[in-house]
Design an enzyme around this catalytic site. Sequence first.
Site, PDB file in Angstrom:
ATOM      1  N   LYS A 140      41.524  39.406  44.172  1.00 59.96           N
ATOM      2  CA  LYS A 140      42.693  40.247  43.871  1.00 59.96           C
ATOM      3  C   LYS A 140      43.824  39.314  43.424  1.00 59.96           C
ATOM      4  CE  LYS A 140      45.543  43.838  44.356  1.00 59.96           C
ATOM      5  NZ  LYS A 140      45.508  44.930  43.403  1.00 59.96           N
ATOM      6  N   CYS A 192      48.202  43.796  33.968  1.00 55.70           N
ATOM      7  CA  CYS A 192      48.471  44.924  34.873  1.00 55.70           C
ATOM      8  C   CYS A 192      49.540  45.813  34.217  1.00 55.70           C
ATOM      9  CB  CYS A 192      48.964  44.411  36.228  1.00 55.70           C
ATOM     10  SG  CYS A 192      49.430  45.746  37.334  1.00 55.70           S
ATOM     11  N   LYS A 238      42.810  37.591  30.914  1.00 53.42           N
ATOM     12  CA  LYS A 238      42.447  39.011  31.050  1.00 53.42           C
ATOM     13  C   LYS A 238      43.421  39.869  30.249  1.00 53.42           C
ATOM     14  CE  LYS A 238      41.227  42.571  34.403  1.00 53.42           C
ATOM     15  NZ  LYS A 238      41.039  42.876  35.815  1.00 53.42           N
TER      16      LYS A 238
HETATM   17  C1  LIG Z   1      43.174  49.905  42.669  1.00 52.85           C
HETATM   18  C2  LIG Z   1      43.006  48.849  41.618  1.00 52.85           C
HETATM   19  C3  LIG Z   1      43.633  47.623  41.752  1.00 52.85           C
HETATM   20  C4  LIG Z   1      43.487  46.649  40.766  1.00 52.85           C
HETATM   21  N1  LIG Z   1      44.095  45.443  40.926  1.00 52.85           N
HETATM   22  C5  LIG Z   1      43.927  44.472  39.997  1.00 52.85           C
HETATM   23  C6  LIG Z   1      44.500  43.190  40.170  1.00 52.85           C
HETATM   24  O1  LIG Z   1      45.118  42.874  41.184  1.00 52.85           O
HETATM   25  N2  LIG Z   1      44.313  42.287  39.166  1.00 52.85           N
HETATM   26  C7  LIG Z   1      43.605  42.561  38.033  1.00 52.85           C
HETATM   27  O2  LIG Z   1      43.456  41.702  37.161  1.00 52.85           O
HETATM   28  N3  LIG Z   1      43.040  43.780  37.861  1.00 52.85           N
HETATM   29  C8  LIG Z   1      43.178  44.722  38.796  1.00 52.85           C
HETATM   30  N4  LIG Z   1      42.594  45.944  38.620  1.00 52.85           N
HETATM   31  C9  LIG Z   1      41.850  46.224  37.386  1.00 52.85           C
HETATM   32  C10 LIG Z   1      40.349  45.974  37.552  1.00 52.85           C
HETATM   33  O3  LIG Z   1      40.087  44.606  37.817  1.00 52.85           O
HETATM   34  C11 LIG Z   1      39.572  46.379  36.287  1.00 52.85           C
HETATM   35  O4  LIG Z   1      39.966  45.546  35.211  1.00 52.85           O
HETATM   36  C12 LIG Z   1      39.812  47.826  35.869  1.00 52.85           C
HETATM   37  O5  LIG Z   1      39.952  48.662  36.991  1.00 52.85           O
HETATM   38  C13 LIG Z   1      38.691  48.367  34.986  1.00 52.85           C
HETATM   39  O6  LIG Z   1      37.439  48.264  35.592  1.00 52.85           O
HETATM   40  P1  LIG Z   1      36.767  49.471  36.454  1.00 52.85           P
HETATM   41  O7  LIG Z   1      36.728  50.679  35.573  1.00 52.85           O
HETATM   42  O8  LIG Z   1      35.400  48.946  36.825  1.00 52.85           O
HETATM   43  O9  LIG Z   1      37.629  49.673  37.635  1.00 52.85           O
HETATM   44  C14 LIG Z   1      42.710  46.920  39.610  1.00 52.85           C
HETATM   45  C15 LIG Z   1      42.068  48.154  39.492  1.00 52.85           C
HETATM   46  C16 LIG Z   1      42.192  49.117  40.482  1.00 52.85           C
HETATM   47  C17 LIG Z   1      41.471  50.430  40.325  1.00 52.85           C
END
Ligand SMILES: Cc1cc2nc3c(=O)[nH]c(=O)nc-3n(C[C@H](O)[C@H](O)[C@H](O)COP(=O)(O)O)c2cc1C
Length: 401
Positions: free
Chosen positions: A47, A140, A178
């Site tokens: 995270k 983000c 990213k």
């Molecule tokens: C609740 C939540 C918290 C997230 N926190 C971060 C984070 O701290 N840093 C980050 O780079 N991406 C964060 N993401 C994004 C995820 O790493 C990912 O790029 C994004 O959710 C798309 O993938 P998914 O559809 O598999 O969730 C977060 C996503 C969610 C749902």
Amino acid sequence: MTMIDITTSFCGIELPNPFILASGPPTSDGRKIIKAFENGWGGAIVKTLKPDHLEVVDVGPRFAVLKSKKGEIIGFQNIELVSTRSLDVWLEEIKEIKKYYPAHVLIGSIMADVKKGSWQDMAYKVQKAGVDAIELNFSCPHGMPEKGVGAAIGQNADLTEEITRWVKEAVDVPVIVKLTPNVTDITEIAKAALKGGADAISAINTVQCLIGIDLDTLEPLPSVDGYSTFGGYSGIAIKPIGLRAVAQIAKTVSVPILATGGVSKWEDAVEYLLVGACVVQVCTQVMLEGYGIIRSFIDGLKRFLMDKDMQSVRELIGLSLGKLKSHSELSLKSKKPYIRKQLCKSCLKCMKISHEVGCGAIKLNELDGLEIDYSHCDGCSLCAHVCPYEAISMSEAVYSL
Ligand SMILES: Cc1cc2nc3c(=O)[nH]c(=O)nc-3n(C[C@H](O)[C@H](O)[C@H](O)COP(=O)(O)O)c2cc1C
């Protein structure tokens, strides 16, 4: 099945399989990361860490979901910020994880205020704690951009290049940038990251969204004491956006891509590999189902490779990219629909839609039931998609338009 090689690598880092945990709640402390490793995940991105002086306070609730008519969660909104835990606590945990799981890949996701010293200090400390690579969170879309970071960086090519360069100066481990999909042209930002020295690209972070309004209270969701803010959309619904972004990046630059966005089953991961990713990250589906889903991912991938007579997952990478062309290059030969009478229940939905919004080619014949008047059909495929019984297929025979 055991002969099938599903190992992959990026920037010289070897992974036992292409699936790793994306930065998010499933990697929000060391205990969770270890649980994931025990379940078979070969790697995890922590995270996002931030300097202690950058204040971050999470609200609740910070999640809301979009369901299909059948009740399945197909979209997920979060307004969660980066890790609220102190950097020192994290650095200790990273050291411990690497001590007990040296063969597993641990990637440190970082974010800092836009000062060279802050980024370099974060990157250096995280490298020293033992991560295998560093991911820069320039993506983000909520909360953090209000402080000038997160997607505020990834929406600016110059800042993306400059901060990537700062971090590259400070560390020796591979640096992954990213990217946010919330830009007009993601390839421009990918190019800027590479100019700054990025070794790999992660795409995509969440898509900026407003998931809904509560029609009883008229409050936007998730409602935090009556109010809300635009959030980040993830889960099944964003896979088409992620696939498009990854394919565009893969067609534009030559760099390892760690794909993320809407992977809920092994098939999604295969699609990302086919458009050029070498690693696939998962976040939301793990939040919904737990770490155990990795087992069905691995089994499904192995079975797919066996069915395709392939020995290694690396054979898949980028295989479909050459099939993406500009619209003007597409063939004008079209397939036509045909009705599989044995599946048709004569609900007449296809005919209604065809007459209301399509080309009106579906007709009811008193003796034979539904039939297609090919002189009116232009092969759009709408009737096949609306049929509830999958009784209409697009034929292999082709016709010139
Ligand atoms: C609740 C939540 C918290 C997230 N926190 C971060 C984070 O701290 N840093 C980050 O780079 N991406 C964060 N993401 C994004 C995820 O790493 C990912 O790029 C994004 O959710 C798309 O993938 P998914 O559809 O598999 O969730 C977060 C996503 C969610 C749902």
